[in-house]
Design a protein around this motif. Structure first.
Motif, PDB file in Angstrom:
ATOM      1  N   ARG A 168      10.391  20.428 -21.227  1.00 41.27           N
ATOM      2  CA  ARG A 168       9.975  19.244 -20.474  1.00 41.27           C
ATOM      3  C   ARG A 168       9.744  19.599 -19.012  1.00 41.27           C
ATOM      4  O   ARG A 168       8.761  19.177 -18.402  1.00 41.27           O
ATOM      5  CB  ARG A 168      11.040  18.149 -20.567  1.00 41.27           C
ATOM      6  N   LEU A 169      10.678  20.364 -18.447  1.00 41.40           N
ATOM      7  CA  LEU A 169      10.553  20.764 -17.044  1.00 41.40           C
ATOM      8  C   LEU A 169       9.321  21.632 -16.838  1.00 41.40           C
ATOM      9  O   LEU A 169       8.583  21.450 -15.865  1.00 41.40           O
ATOM     10  CB  LEU A 169      11.808  21.522 -16.609  1.00 41.40           C
ATOM     11  N   VAL A 171       6.533  21.673 -18.623  1.00 38.36           N
ATOM     12  CA  VAL A 171       5.344  20.821 -18.724  1.00 38.36           C
ATOM     13  C   VAL A 171       5.148  20.038 -17.427  1.00 38.36           C
ATOM     14  O   VAL A 171       4.020  19.913 -16.921  1.00 38.36           O
ATOM     15  CB  VAL A 171       5.460  19.862 -19.926  1.00 38.36           C
ATOM     16  N   PHE A 172       6.232  19.520 -16.867  1.00 41.16           N
ATOM     17  CA  PHE A 172       6.146  18.758 -15.624  1.00 41.16           C
ATOM     18  C   PHE A 172       5.630  19.630 -14.482  1.00 41.16           C
ATOM     19  O   PHE A 172       4.741  19.212 -13.721  1.00 41.16           O
ATOM     20  CB  PHE A 172       7.519  18.185 -15.260  1.00 41.16           C
ATOM     21  N   LEU A 173       6.169  20.841 -14.333  1.00 40.66           N
ATOM     22  CA  LEU A 173       5.745  21.724 -13.250  1.00 40.66           C
ATOM     23  C   LEU A 173       4.276  22.122 -13.400  1.00 40.66           C
ATOM     24  O   LEU A 173       3.538  22.199 -12.410  1.00 40.66           O
ATOM     25  CB  LEU A 173       6.630  22.969 -13.211  1.00 40.66           C
ATOM     26  N   LEU A 174       3.841  22.354 -14.620  1.00 41.64           N
ATOM     27  CA  LEU A 174       2.430  22.674 -14.850  1.00 41.64           C
ATOM     28  C   LEU A 174       1.534  21.487 -14.510  1.00 41.64           C
ATOM     29  O   LEU A 174       0.434  21.654 -13.958  1.00 41.64           O
ATOM     30  CB  LEU A 174       2.225  23.097 -16.304  1.00 41.64           C
ATOM     31  N   ARG A 212      20.497  22.948 -14.662  1.00 38.62           N
ATOM     32  CA  ARG A 212      20.632  24.161 -15.475  1.00 38.62           C
ATOM     33  C   ARG A 212      19.259  24.704 -15.871  1.00 38.62           C
ATOM     34  O   ARG A 212      19.044  25.926 -15.870  1.00 38.62           O
ATOM     35  CB  ARG A 212      21.472  23.870 -16.723  1.00 38.62           C
ATOM     36  N   ALA A 213      18.329  23.811 -16.203  1.00 38.55           N
ATOM     37  CA  ALA A 213      16.987  24.259 -16.581  1.00 38.55           C
ATOM     38  C   ALA A 213      16.279  24.922 -15.406  1.00 38.55           C
ATOM     39  O   ALA A 213      15.620  25.964 -15.567  1.00 38.55           O
ATOM     40  CB  ALA A 213      16.174  23.066 -17.093  1.00 38.55           C
ATOM     41  N   LEU A 214      16.402  24.351 -14.206  1.00 38.36           N
ATOM     42  CA  LEU A 214      15.823  24.959 -13.008  1.00 38.36           C
ATOM     43  C   LEU A 214      16.437  26.327 -12.745  1.00 38.36           C
ATOM     44  O   LEU A 214      15.726  27.300 -12.453  1.00 38.36           O
ATOM     45  CB  LEU A 214      16.031  24.047 -11.795  1.00 38.36           C
ATOM     46  N   SER A 215      17.759  26.398 -12.854  1.00 33.82           N
ATOM     47  CA  SER A 215      18.466  27.660 -12.606  1.00 33.82           C
ATOM     48  C   SER A 215      18.029  28.733 -13.602  1.00 33.82           C
ATOM     49  O   SER A 215      17.830  29.899 -13.235  1.00 33.82           O
ATOM     50  CB  SER A 215      19.981  27.449 -12.703  1.00 33.82           C
TER      51      SER A 215
END
Length: 244
Positions: A168-169, A171-174, A212-215
């Motif tokens: 999800r993260l 996809v959001f960043l893209l 945690r996903a960002l890290s």
């Protein structure tokens, strides 16, 4: 019929009010084709307003009297449950139109709040009706914008229902990268004007899960940074994460 040069020249003259970084620009650039009354474009933008961080641009249920185009800054949209809990439904940036899904119900569909100092233009529906009658191509321009927003909303629902947190993260960043490039900004350096709490709400996860996903993406060298600015270090790797 006016040639493309005439259209570009007319659009350029509009920039003090609705420049290329404004969502209204795509509509205003059509002024070269308004033959009987070109001044209709000069009356499109009724009000320009500036909101500070945390100020409400409009509330859910408020009568729909104008379309909002962001000139600079960014906002978030959200809905409140009966218990008072807020669910973030989107983030909007310079060059984008707000709350188009409120048109059919003639009232605002959500609350919109400024994430930073934000300047918006209010395009009165009365003047837009006049514009559409004069320049039919402007109606298509607006429909394209609405269609793009519907597509993004459908994609978000699919992502939240079927993807893991890191997907999800990604996809959001893209998507943020794509929207930044549309505004002629860097598609690699993503400025996150929203809080991690708001972003987690938007992506349907806990704030701790988002952190945690960002890290993890940072540690793996896919991105760099976990705060207000995130740099996409490896676009292909990020796409691989998004695909799962």
């Amino acid at each position: 019929m006016n040639n493309p040069y005439d259209v570009q020249k007319a659009a350029a003259s509009c920039r003090p009010v609705a420049g290329a970084d404004c969502a209204a620009h795509g509509i205003c650039a059509l002024r070269g084709f308004a033959r009987s009354d070109p001044s209709v474009f000069d009356r499109i933008i009724k009000q320009k307003r500036v909101y500070r961080r945390g100020e409400i641009v409009f509330h859910a249920g408020q009568p729909f009297g104008y379309i909002c185009a962001i000139r600079s800054g960014s906002v978030k949209s959200y809905l409140c449950s009966e218990e008072g809990e807020a669910q973030v439904t989107g983030f909007w940036f310079a060059g984008e139109l707000l709350d188009l899904n409120g048109i059919h119900r003639d009232s605002r569909a959500c609350v919109v709040e400024a994430l930073e100092t934000t300047s918006v233009c209010e395009l009165s529906t009365e003047y837009l009706e006049q514009l559409f009658a004069e320049v039919p191509a402007a109606r298509l321009e607006l429909l394209k914008n609405m269609s793009a927003q519907v597509h993004c909303a459908e994609e978000l629902i699919r992502v939240i229902e079927t993807k893991r947190a890191d997907q999800r993260l990604a996809v959001f960043l893209l998507e943020m990268s794509r929207r930044a490039r549309l505004r002629c900004l860097s598609g690699q350096e993503i400025r996150l004007s929203m809080s991690h709490t708001d972003l987690a709400s938007f992506l349907g996860m806990a704030r701790e899960t988002l952190s945690r996903a960002l890290s993890r993406l940072d540690t793996e060298g896919v991105i760099a940074g976990r705060g207000d600015v995130v740099t996409i270090s490896n676009s292909e790797a990020l796409r691989d994460v998004a695909r799962g």
